[in-house]
Write an enzyme that holds these catalytic residues in place. Structure first.
Site, PDB file in Angstrom:
ATOM      1  N   HIS A   1     -36.992   3.938  -2.880  1.00  0.00           N
ATOM      2  CA  HIS A   1     -36.526   2.596  -3.241  1.00  0.00           C
ATOM      3  C   HIS A   1     -35.325   2.178  -2.422  1.00  0.00           C
ATOM      4  O   HIS A   1     -34.585   1.277  -2.801  1.00  0.00           O
ATOM      5  CB  HIS A   1     -36.230   2.528  -4.742  1.00  0.00           C
ATOM      6  CG  HIS A   1     -37.453   2.716  -5.571  1.00  0.00           C
ATOM      7  ND1 HIS A   1     -37.443   3.356  -6.788  1.00  0.00           N
ATOM      8  CD2 HIS A   1     -38.750   2.378  -5.347  1.00  0.00           C
ATOM      9  CE1 HIS A   1     -38.674   3.396  -7.272  1.00  0.00           C
ATOM     10  NE2 HIS A   1     -39.476   2.809  -6.414  1.00  0.00           N
TER      11      HIS A   1
ATOM     12  N   GLN B   1     -36.317   8.347  -6.133  1.00  0.00           N
ATOM     13  CA  GLN B   1     -36.432   6.936  -6.512  1.00  0.00           C
ATOM     14  C   GLN B   1     -35.059   6.312  -6.692  1.00  0.00           C
ATOM     15  O   GLN B   1     -34.946   5.115  -6.884  1.00  0.00           O
ATOM     16  CB  GLN B   1     -37.198   6.806  -7.834  1.00  0.00           C
ATOM     17  CG  GLN B   1     -38.612   7.315  -7.767  1.00  0.00           C
ATOM     18  CD  GLN B   1     -39.296   7.181  -9.103  1.00  0.00           C
ATOM     19  OE1 GLN B   1     -39.906   6.168  -9.392  1.00  0.00           O
ATOM     20  NE2 GLN B   1     -39.205   8.219  -9.923  1.00  0.00           N
ATOM     21  N   ASN B   2     -34.018   7.141  -6.674  1.00  0.00           N
ATOM     22  CA  ASN B   2     -32.667   6.667  -6.956  1.00  0.00           C
ATOM     23  C   ASN B   2     -32.040   6.028  -5.724  1.00  0.00           C
ATOM     24  O   ASN B   2     -32.230   6.505  -4.606  1.00  0.00           O
ATOM     25  CB  ASN B   2     -31.799   7.824  -7.450  1.00  0.00           C
ATOM     26  CG  ASN B   2     -32.352   8.415  -8.728  1.00  0.00           C
ATOM     27  OD1 ASN B   2     -32.890   7.701  -9.569  1.00  0.00           O
ATOM     28  ND2 ASN B   2     -32.245   9.719  -8.874  1.00  0.00           N
ATOM     29  N   ILE B   3     -31.272   5.001  -5.944  1.00  0.00           N
ATOM     30  CA  ILE B   3     -30.606   4.295  -4.850  1.00  0.00           C
ATOM     31  C   ILE B   3     -29.138   4.689  -4.730  1.00  0.00           C
ATOM     32  O   ILE B   3     -28.416   4.147  -3.906  1.00  0.00           O
ATOM     33  CB  ILE B   3     -30.734   2.763  -5.022  1.00  0.00           C
ATOM     34  CG1 ILE B   3     -30.060   2.289  -6.297  1.00  0.00           C
ATOM     35  CG2 ILE B   3     -32.201   2.344  -4.979  1.00  0.00           C
ATOM     36  CD1 ILE B   3     -29.989   0.781  -6.449  1.00  0.00           C
ATOM     37  N   ASP B   4     -28.698   5.671  -5.522  1.00  0.00           N
ATOM     38  CA  ASP B   4     -27.273   6.013  -5.608  1.00  0.00           C
ATOM     39  C   ASP B   4     -26.766   6.905  -4.484  1.00  0.00           C
ATOM     40  O   ASP B   4     -25.569   7.126  -4.352  1.00  0.00           O
ATOM     41  CB  ASP B   4     -26.967   6.667  -6.952  1.00  0.00           C
ATOM     42  CG  ASP B   4     -27.827   7.878  -7.256  1.00  0.00           C
ATOM     43  OD1 ASP B   4     -28.391   8.486  -6.312  1.00  0.00           O
ATOM     44  OD2 ASP B   4     -27.950   8.221  -8.440  1.00  0.00           O
TER      45      ASP B   4
ATOM     46  N   THR C   1     -37.310  12.421 -13.968  1.00  0.00           N
ATOM     47  CA  THR C   1     -38.077  11.195 -13.763  1.00  0.00           C
ATOM     48  C   THR C   1     -38.998  10.924 -14.947  1.00  0.00           C
ATOM     49  O   THR C   1     -39.420  11.851 -15.640  1.00  0.00           O
ATOM     50  CB  THR C   1     -38.922  11.275 -12.471  1.00  0.00           C
ATOM     51  OG1 THR C   1     -39.681  10.071 -12.325  1.00  0.00           O
ATOM     52  CG2 THR C   1     -39.871  12.453 -12.499  1.00  0.00           C
ATOM     53  N   SER C   2     -39.331   9.664 -15.142  1.00  0.00           N
ATOM     54  CA  SER C   2     -40.295   9.294 -16.178  1.00  0.00           C
ATOM     55  C   SER C   2     -41.722   9.420 -15.675  1.00  0.00           C
ATOM     56  O   SER C   2     -42.667   9.417 -16.461  1.00  0.00           O
ATOM     57  CB  SER C   2     -40.048   7.851 -16.627  1.00  0.00           C
ATOM     58  OG  SER C   2     -40.332   6.963 -15.546  1.00  0.00           O
TER      59      SER C   2
ATOM     60  N   ASN D   1     -36.994  18.374 -16.752  1.00  0.00           N
ATOM     61  CA  ASN D   1     -36.704  17.071 -17.344  1.00  0.00           C
ATOM     62  C   ASN D   1     -36.219  17.271 -18.772  1.00  0.00           C
ATOM     63  O   ASN D   1     -36.545  18.275 -19.403  1.00  0.00           O
ATOM     64  CB  ASN D   1     -37.994  16.240 -17.374  1.00  0.00           C
ATOM     65  CG  ASN D   1     -37.834  14.858 -16.825  1.00  0.00           C
ATOM     66  OD1 ASN D   1     -36.940  14.584 -16.048  1.00  0.00           O
ATOM     67  ND2 ASN D   1     -38.726  13.972 -17.229  1.00  0.00           N
TER      68      ASN D   1
END
Length: 171
Positions: free
Chosen positions: A43, A23-26, A118-119, A142
């Site tokens: 994402h 989900q990370n855009i980094d 992740t959440s 986590n």
């Protein structure tokens, strides 16, 4: 990249990684050397850019404009005939088609699902857990419990994530 990112790359190097969904855009997965075809950036990320109406823009031009300021961004918009943004998914936008296509292919083949950092709170990404076979072991790595939905079962309160993890339960 963190040790977790390096671990994912090691799984690939050993021939054990089917795919890395993030989900990370980094782009930290990319920085480890993990091949593009092994990464599904749900994402998006900063590897490419387009105008809001879909015209491709060299990402180096967008990066230069961002660091130069508002006027440079306005000039870039004029040059390409519309606002320019990195290919990241903003709230309310559709996820990339590749996410849906590959998740439908990959998850039924999954023989071990690693869920890391992740959440598990944002759909449809959190729904991937339920797409793996019921017999597929799931491992949550986590700092905190994730995706928790507390439900009453008799006198006992059970914390669950749909389709995957169960916490605080003997069964």
């Amino acid at each position: 990249p963190t040790l977790s990112h390096q671990f994912i790359k090691l799984l690939h190097d050993k021939g054990l990684l089917l795919r890395c969904y993030t989900q990370n855009i980094d782009m930290l997965e990319h920085l480890t050397g993990l091949p593009e075809e092994k990464i599904v950036a749900a994402h998006g990320n900063f590897a490419s850019a387009h105008t809001v109406d879909g015209k491709e823009v060299p990402v180096a031009e967008l990066e230069k404009a961002i660091f130069a300021g508002t006027e440079a961004c306005a000039e870039l918009a004029t040059k390409y005939g519309g606002l320019v943004k990195p290919d990241i998914v903003f709230f309310g936008e559709q996820l990339p088609r590749r996410f849906g296509e590959l998740s439908r292919q990959d998850l039924p083949k999954c023989d071990l699902l690693l869920v890391m950092g992740t959440s598990l709170a944002v759909s449809p990404f959190c729904d991937l857990i339920a797409a793996a076979p019921k017999t597929c072991p799931r491992v949550l790595v986590n700092r905190v419990l994730a995706g928790i939905d507390y439900q009453q079962e008799g006198d006992e309160e059970i914390a669950r994530v749909f389709g995957g993890f169960r916490f605080n339960s003997a069964t």
